[in-house]
Design a protein around this motif. Structure first.
Motif, mmCIF file in Angstrom:
data_model
loop_
_atom_site.group_PDB
_atom_site.id
_atom_site.type_symbol
_atom_site.label_atom_id
_atom_site.label_comp_id
_atom_site.label_asym_id
_atom_site.label_seq_id
_atom_site.Cartn_x
_atom_site.Cartn_y
_atom_site.Cartn_z
ATOM 1 N N UNK A 1 0.820 -1.295 -0.073
ATOM 2 C CA UNK A 1 -0.069 0.052 -0.072
ATOM 3 C C UNK A 1 0.805 1.275 0.037
ATOM 4 N N UNK A 2 1.982 1.240 1.001
ATOM 5 C CA UNK A 2 2.998 2.491 0.830
ATOM 6 C C UNK A 2 3.451 2.810 -0.669
ATOM 7 N N UNK A 3 3.818 1.581 -1.216
ATOM 8 C CA UNK A 3 4.258 1.416 -2.605
ATOM 9 C C UNK A 3 3.152 2.219 -3.674
ATOM 10 N N UNK A 4 2.014 1.916 -3.642
ATOM 11 C CA UNK A 4 0.963 2.434 -4.335
ATOM 12 C C UNK A 4 0.706 3.985 -4.204
ATOM 13 N N UNK A 5 1.055 4.261 -2.637
ATOM 14 C CA UNK A 5 1.065 5.531 -2.321
ATOM 15 C C UNK A 5 2.065 6.485 -2.870
ATOM 16 N N UNK A 6 3.203 5.825 -2.864
ATOM 17 C CA UNK A 6 4.378 6.531 -3.383
ATOM 18 C C UNK A 6 4.066 6.995 -5.078
ATOM 19 N N UNK A 7 3.624 5.868 -5.715
ATOM 20 C CA UNK A 7 3.331 6.087 -7.146
ATOM 21 C C UNK A 7 2.289 6.876 -7.205
ATOM 22 N N UNK A 8 1.200 6.967 -6.480
ATOM 23 C CA UNK A 8 0.035 7.915 -6.581
ATOM 24 C C UNK A 8 0.511 9.455 -6.498
ATOM 25 N N UNK A 9 1.470 9.669 -5.265
ATOM 26 C CA UNK A 9 1.784 11.096 -5.073
ATOM 27 C C UNK A 9 2.636 11.598 -6.103
ATOM 28 N N UNK A 10 3.301 10.749 -6.898
ATOM 29 C CA UNK A 10 4.133 11.590 -7.892
ATOM 30 C C UNK A 10 3.295 12.287 -9.033
ATOM 31 N N UNK A 11 2.242 11.796 -9.341
ATOM 32 C CA UNK A 11 1.261 12.495 -9.941
ATOM 33 C C UNK A 11 0.228 13.376 -9.219
ATOM 34 N N UNK A 12 0.257 13.250 -8.128
ATOM 35 C CA UNK A 12 -0.757 14.190 -7.308
ATOM 36 C C UNK A 12 -0.844 15.596 -7.763
ATOM 37 N N UNK A 13 0.225 16.415 -7.852
ATOM 38 C CA UNK A 13 -0.035 17.764 -8.216
ATOM 39 C C UNK A 13 -0.544 18.001 -9.574
ATOM 40 N N UNK A 14 -0.268 16.985 -10.496
ATOM 41 C CA UNK A 14 -0.772 17.250 -11.735
ATOM 42 C C UNK A 14 -2.360 17.010 -11.912
ATOM 43 N N UNK A 15 -2.585 15.829 -11.045
ATOM 44 C CA UNK A 15 -4.049 15.720 -10.952
ATOM 45 C C UNK A 15 -4.873 16.616 -10.351
ATOM 46 N N UNK A 16 -4.398 17.140 -9.141
ATOM 47 C CA UNK A 16 -5.159 18.161 -8.448
ATOM 48 C C UNK A 16 -5.214 19.326 -9.108
ATOM 49 N N UNK A 17 -4.323 19.817 -9.868
ATOM 50 C CA UNK A 17 -4.172 20.934 -10.742
ATOM 51 C C UNK A 17 -5.600 20.868 -11.738
ATOM 52 N N UNK A 18 -5.820 19.485 -12.330
ATOM 53 C CA UNK A 18 -7.113 19.355 -13.169
ATOM 54 C C UNK A 18 -8.176 19.158 -12.555
ATOM 55 N N UNK A 19 -8.081 18.619 -11.524
ATOM 56 C CA UNK A 19 -9.140 18.565 -10.470
ATOM 57 C C UNK A 19 -9.881 19.929 -10.180
#
Ligand code: PLP
Length: 397
Positions: free
Chosen positions: A251-269
């Motif tokens: 789960x920690x790994x998935x979270x790391x992967x998710x966080x790499x695109x977090x600013x991109x996703x958030x800007x769009x959202x």
């Protein structure tokens, strides 16, 4: 600190991709490996001695830490501008462990009425059993907040923005009230995310996240996090070791992967949500839109001052009845009907049947949960497609 500075200091993609990974590449792997282990070994008894005496900092057992988890925690600390951050098995584990760690029997907390349902239940059902009282005050009523603080009060617990009405707390005000009474402030910042707001910059003591939502961002994991000062976080880490709500390495790994695109996703959202909110506001079949980015929102001014964007959730009351609302939800083609938010897939929720079903209708209405209330958690699909889909579904009311 002036607001412009705070707005500039929200997290960015360079940090999100690289933070906490400066330590080198284990096995030359580009991505962070999953340390799938429950326990850790000592080279010798002398190594055990060094660990026990505190000469060597290391992990001995999986309930106290994990290398993959530590990278994820380092990223969250960086994104929040915190000295330290730790992960939990869920957002609720973060909430409950933190509150239990910060309050003792006989003490008191003030909490906002518009908080996450399970956080309220934790106060009413669990804390009360241990003689810890909580007073609920209306989010945004700072006089009531001040009045609710007494001799035994130790913390203020708030969310911003709140769910589902997107009320925004004035963090400067809350912190100054807390400081004048020498008590601490906990902010559940799940809806804001560190892309839009960094509560620690305002003097908040502990930030909580359901990392299940925007930080993970793919609707595929359950995790929680807190961030704050080294001393406070490390005290709560000890409680995590006892209460046991740790996140697993995968789960920690998935979270790391998710966080790499977090600013991109958030800007769009942020962008699509504002567009959707503006579109909805102009629709005759929509009675009221709740989104802090709209000038019509009661907390718009505060939101604009303290947030870089307004988040990915738009709530609205339709101008119809329960049946019409159900027709609308069934007619939507893109978002699925569900309970979560913050991921790449858009999700719509009907709070009165999905989250508040056990309350009587009058009790729901008293807290603003009308049968016609819809919560739309915007994903990363094309803004135009999302709006066209809503426009079409509105015809079905
Ligand atoms: C979802 C949520 C939680 C609970 O988090 P879980 O990861 O589901 O345990 C707490 N607070 C807020 C504001 C949330 O949206």
């Amino acid at each position: 600190m002036d607001n412009g500075q705070r707005t500039r200091r929200v997290c960015n993609s360079t940090e999100a991709v690289h933070a906490a990974e400066e330590g080198g590449h284990w096995g030359h792997a580009l991505t962070v490996p999953i340390a799938q282990t429950s326990t850790y070994v000592f080279e010798s008894m002398e190594s055990v001695d060094n660990f026990v005496s505190g000469k060597e900092t290391r992990i001995d057992y999986g309930r106290y830490g994990n290398p993959t988890q530590h990278i994820a925690e380092g990223k969250i600390a960086k994104l929040e501008g915190a000295e330290a951050a730790i992960l939990f098995a869920s957002g609720m584990s973060a909430v409950t462990t933190t509150i239990l760690g910060m309050l003792s029997s006989g003490q008191h907390a003030v909490i906002m009425d518009d908080c996450y349902r399970k956080t309220a239940q934790f106060c009413n059902m669990v804390l009360r059993k241990f003689d810890i009282e909580t007073t609920f005050v209306h989010a945004g009523d700072y006089e009531a907040l001040e009045e609710a603080i007494g001799e035994k009060t130790r913390v203020i617990i708030a969310e911003s923005p709140t769910n589902p009405h997107l009320n925004v707390m004035d963090l400067d005000k809350v912190v100054s009230i807390a400081k004048s009474h020498r008590i601490k402030v906990i902010i559940d910042s799940t809806f804001a995310t560190p892309f839009n707001q960094r509560p620690l910059d305002f003097g908040v003591d502990i930030v909580i996240h359901s990392a299940t939502k925007y930080l993970g961002g793919h609707n595929d994991l359950i995790a929680g996090a807190i961030a704050g000062s080294q001393s406070l976080v490390s005290a709560i880490r000890d409680y995590r070791g006892i209460l046991g709500g740790v996140v697993d390495p995968h789960c920690a790994y998935l979270l790391i992967r998710g966080m790499k695109t977090f600013p991109l996703r958030m800007a769009r959202q942020n962008q699509s949500s504002l567009a959707l909110a503006r579109f909805l506001e102009g629709q005759p079949k929509v009675k009221k839109v709740y989104y802090p980015g709209l000038e019509s929102h009661p907390h718009h001014k505060v939101a604009k001052e303290q947030m870089a964007g307004f988040g990915g959730v738009v709530s609205f009351d339709l101008d119809t009845d329960l049946e019409g609302t159900r027709r609308f939800l069934n007619a939507l083609r893109i978002p699925c009907i569900g309970a979560s938010l913050g991921g790449v897939e858009s999700i719509v929720s009907h709070p009165s049947t999905i989250s508040y079903y056990e309350l009587a209708r009058e009790d729901r209405l008293a807290i603003g949960i009308a049968d016609e209330l819809v919560r739309y958690a915007v994903g990363i699909e094309e803004e135009e497609d999302l709006i066209n889909d809503v426009e079409e579904a509105l015809r079905n009311i």
